[in-house]
Design a protein around this motif. Structure first.
Motif, short mmCIF file in Angstrom:
data_model
loop_
_atom_site.label_atom_id
_atom_site.label_comp_id
_atom_site.label_asym_id
_atom_site.label_seq_id
_atom_site.Cartn_x
_atom_site.Cartn_y
_atom_site.Cartn_z
N GLN A 14 51.51 40.51 36.70
CA GLN A 14 50.41 39.53 36.61
C GLN A 14 50.96 38.11 36.48
O GLN A 14 50.46 37.18 37.11
N GLU A 42 43.70 47.10 35.63
CA GLU A 42 42.49 47.89 35.40
C GLU A 42 42.75 49.37 35.65
O GLU A 42 42.23 50.24 34.94
N GLU A 46 45.39 42.19 38.88
CA GLU A 46 44.29 42.48 37.95
C GLU A 46 43.76 43.90 38.16
O GLU A 46 43.46 44.62 37.20
N GLU A 84 52.05 43.56 33.18
CA GLU A 84 51.97 42.20 32.64
C GLU A 84 52.97 41.28 33.32
O GLU A 84 52.68 40.11 33.62
N GLU A 99 50.56 34.95 39.10
CA GLU A 99 50.03 33.64 38.68
C GLU A 99 50.99 32.51 39.06
O GLU A 99 50.57 31.47 39.57
#
Length: 205
Positions: free
Chosen positions: A119, A32, A28, A116, A123
């Motif tokens: 990420q 950012e 994350e 992406e 997860e």
């Protein structure tokens, strides 16, 4: 084949889940960092703190291995998994640090696609860690991570092609290539973790 009983102590699984959760936060922060209006110095500082927290969890895993007589699976595999999770965070931290140090102002949009992928890897890894205790239904995890790694490879090649297209100044190409390679390294690190999990599942399943 005789029945194999695992220790009731679930502390290792808690620590693996904690380590993977750090990776979600790291991914994350990486996303950012790529935002045009982000305070990059602030993001980098928070990333360093997240990387330190992940290191502390890794140290806790190693300490527990060294102080536990009976472990839930092979000590070498516990070391490998703990180290592998830590490597994922290290590579993401490296990418963030390079963006800050190189003072890159404009980042190719293709980098967002890689983030992406990262990420999603984070997860999936976080969701998989609690399932280690039962060693059940983990094949979907490493299959999907492998698919994501292949996607990352394709993104990587396309991004390199764009860097060397003449659109960027030579010095910017050198800076961006280091960042691109760090992102690729992070995705590869997630695949290594998935491979370790697969090896453990095969041994213990």
């Amino acid at each position: 084949m005789g029945l194999r009983l695992r220790p009731v102590d679930n502390s290792f699984y808690v620590l693996f889940a904690e380590s993977a959760q750090h990776l979600v936060g790291g991914a994350e922060l990486l996303a950012e960092m790529l935002s045009d209006d982000s305070d990059k110095a602030d993001v980098a500082e928070r990333m360093r703190a997240a990387e330190h927290a992940c290191d502390e969890t890794t140290h806790s895993i190693v300490k527990k291995v060294n102080s536990t007589f009976v472990t839930p699976f092979d000590r070498e595999d516990i070391y490998a998994l703990g180290s592998g999770l830590d490597d994922c965070m290290d590579m993401m931290d490296e990418a963030v640090d390079l963006i800050l140090l190189y003072e890159v102002k404009t980042l190719p949009p293709e980098l967002s696609e890689q983030v992406e992928v990262l990420q999603r890897c984070a997860e999936l890894t976080t969701a998989a860690m609690p399932r280690l205790q039962s060693m059940q239904s983990l094949d979907d995890y490493w299959i999907e991570i492998n698919r994501l790694e292949n996607t990352g490879d394709r993104n990587h090649r396309r991004t390199l092609a764009k860097l060397f297209s003449g659109e960027f100044a030579t010095i910017e190409v050198l800076k961006l290539k280091d960042i691109v390679e760090s992102l690729e390294g992070a995705i590869d690190a997630f695949e290594r973790v998935a491979n370790i999990v697969e090896q453990i599942a095969v041994k213990e399943g």
